[in-house]
Design a protein around this motif. Sequence first.
Motif, mmCIF file in Angstrom:
data_model
loop_
_atom_site.group_PDB
_atom_site.id
_atom_site.type_symbol
_atom_site.label_atom_id
_atom_site.label_comp_id
_atom_site.label_asym_id
_atom_site.label_seq_id
_atom_site.Cartn_x
_atom_site.Cartn_y
_atom_site.Cartn_z
ATOM 1 N N ILE A 1 0.831 -1.202 0.000
ATOM 2 C CA ILE A 1 0.000 0.000 0.000
ATOM 3 C C ILE A 1 0.868 1.255 0.000
ATOM 4 O O ILE A 1 0.584 2.230 -0.714
ATOM 5 C CB ILE A 1 -0.944 -0.027 1.215
ATOM 6 N N TYR B 1 -5.996 -0.978 4.662
ATOM 7 C CA TYR B 1 -6.286 0.384 4.198
ATOM 8 C C TYR B 1 -7.124 1.129 5.245
ATOM 9 O O TYR B 1 -6.834 2.279 5.613
ATOM 10 C CB TYR B 1 -7.044 0.352 2.871
ATOM 11 N N PRO C 1 -7.977 4.969 -0.445
ATOM 12 C CA PRO C 1 -7.432 4.124 -1.517
ATOM 13 C C PRO C 1 -7.446 4.829 -2.873
ATOM 14 O O PRO C 1 -8.149 4.432 -3.796
ATOM 15 C CB PRO C 1 -8.371 2.916 -1.508
ATOM 16 N N ILE D 1 -5.316 2.422 -5.736
ATOM 17 C CA ILE D 1 -5.354 0.958 -5.615
ATOM 18 C C ILE D 1 -5.101 0.275 -6.959
ATOM 19 O O ILE D 1 -4.759 -0.908 -7.003
ATOM 20 C CB ILE D 1 -6.685 0.474 -5.013
#
Length: 758
Positions: free
Chosen positions: A391, A429, A436, A439
């Motif tokens: 992430i 997340y 996000p 993503i």
Amino acid sequence: MEHKLDLIALLAYVDPAYLSYQEWVNVGMALKYEGYTASDWDEWSRRDGARYHPGECFKKWTSFEGSGIPVTGATITQMAKENGWMPRSAYDRDDHHELGWDDELSGGDYVVVDKNWIEGKEIHEPAPAAWNPVQQLTTYLQTLFEASENVGYVTDTWQNEDGKYLPTKGAWDRTSGELIELLHMCDGDIGAVLGDYNQEAGAWIRFNPLDGKGVKNENVTEFRYALVESDTMEIEKQNAIMRELELPIAVMVYSGGKSLHAIVRVDAANYDEYRKRVDYLYDICRRNGLSIDRQNRNPSRLSRMPGVERGGKKQFIVDTNIGKPSWAEWHEWIEGVNDDLPDPESLADTFDNPPPLAPPLIHGVLRQGHKMLMAGPSKAGKSFALIELSIAIAEGAKWLGWNCTQGKVLYVNLELDSASCLHRFRDVYTALGMPPRHIANIDIWNLRGKSVPMDKLAPKLIRRSAKKGYIAVIVDPIYKVLTGDENSADQMAHFTNQFDKIATELGASVIYCHHHSKGSQGGKKSMDRASGSGVFARDPDALIDLVELELTEALLKQEENKAICAVYQQCFYRHNPNYLQQHVSQDDLLSAKAMEDHARHAIYSSELTATAEEVKRALEAVRGRSAWRVEGTLREYAKFKPVNMWFQYPVHRVDEVGSLKDIDPDGDGARPPWQKASGKRKDKAQAERRSKAEEFEDAVNNCNMGEPPTVKDLQEWFSSTGKEVAERTIRDWIAKHGFVIDKNNGNVVVKKSGNDHE
């Protein structure tokens, strides 16, 4: 007479058995025209045992008179070319290019074996008590042929003037399935099935299937195999070189004489491709010290039949399915051995203007295109940490306090089912409080239940990722794709080399996860904590190591106090912020008791009830979290100071206030040295017992794509790194590690239950 070319040497490429009568006569006429003798023609003609008649060549020779259009040595030269001979100039050309299937082998050394240093590998004749001719021949047929394919074989022989036994054309009208069925019913007498053979001569069999109409090249229906044979060197050396070359051998048979007969997979689509591949194969063997009998290059060639005797010696199967599993993989490996290494570079050429360094991926820790290993014990949340890293790269955010370059990342999930993995990403997340926004930068490759060994996975991963533009590939966890003994340095070096291939081909960082050895880790250096060979710690460019901190009761009370204070402070912000500013001192903000007393005076009872529930949840969270210290060993950057952090499902948070800085890992600081040493010895013994059992169970679960494997499946799995494991050893491991063999289901290995018996 002096000849431009040695026509006798060229005739080694021409088999008289496959020539028409006129072609055979043309060879004689060409030899006479070029000044050779009738004896030369006769000696060559003897190779056609079925048609050779003593004295015939000398009678014909006298009838060859001059003609207006003579048959010259060019006829023999052309025949030799059609059967694989190449003039020397073809090997000395300067127009080197990438080899295709339509090309002949030229250029490059293609040397894999140093024949002067390689040690011989013995073969062992079956003991008389274990000699089973039916089993030998049945194994050969089952390995090479489909049940419906016609098989050519020869048991009848004749003797030439020198007393040498030569085969006739033999039989070709029965299928492999028919032969196997009859062999099973012959009560050990294979002569009752094939016809009795002369035990001084032995017997022969053709290794490619036929159409049932004859035994010439045009009768071959599948150009599947080629024969590699050398009778000019010791048997042990032949065996060693063939194995060192990793030839894709389906069956290796001892001839009962001076050679091994290796039936090699060439998998050609047609005769022309077969010739090219056999030429390539023979040339590789020649360059590596194996002198090949080139007369064997025809696809309908006879080879020695296993399960018979010859001059008091047995013709027997030495091994099956050795080397590379297919022609394509072997060809790719041979080419790679010779083409992968770069040329040396002169430092003088780049000293004043060195090439730019790879850009950072994790600033201060890892560069793009480099490798990183994260090691830690179970329950450290390693997978969550790698999801957090995915992430951070996708969003261009921080990871454990380090800035990350933004870009695309591939997360290779080998452990979780697809739904669980996707939910984890969403949960992380959410817990990070991160929108996000990017993503689309994260691709997930879910391979649970479909994983293959890393050397097979790497090329598949590279092929799928070549045009995706990933700057990082994360593999989690590696035990799912680990092959070989993790304590073996050479086997683990082969394993970790696959990550180099991925990084080099994709230009992406490769990040992977491994577990600690069992036992206390606090007294060890970060490089010594990963389980198995030291290769794991020394191979990557960055090693990130997680070790647990043992929380004291006093620290837990302190953290509980902080949590309670934070809950009441939020309660005041929502319901009575003025009171908080006017009546709550800085000292009160740090005391759970004081904050609770203030709340009773300034907050309505209904709000207090809800706050009490929040306090309860906060205390549960404190007791449920663990503390960790991140240490590391870096190749490209200076060593960083240890990072302390909390893991509270599902995310890690850096300890910014320093609550954990004085905690000893695993409580080792409180243990005397003698106690540490004793504990380490016990931990090591227990870890070795556990790791072997876990490794074997992992092999059972993965070597047959999730289905219960056979003993043969397990043997191939553990032998895949090059170190052969005997079937008896596999059977011992089955019993030792709590498994049994289900004899009613094809030797399938299954987990033992309380009532199971082998």
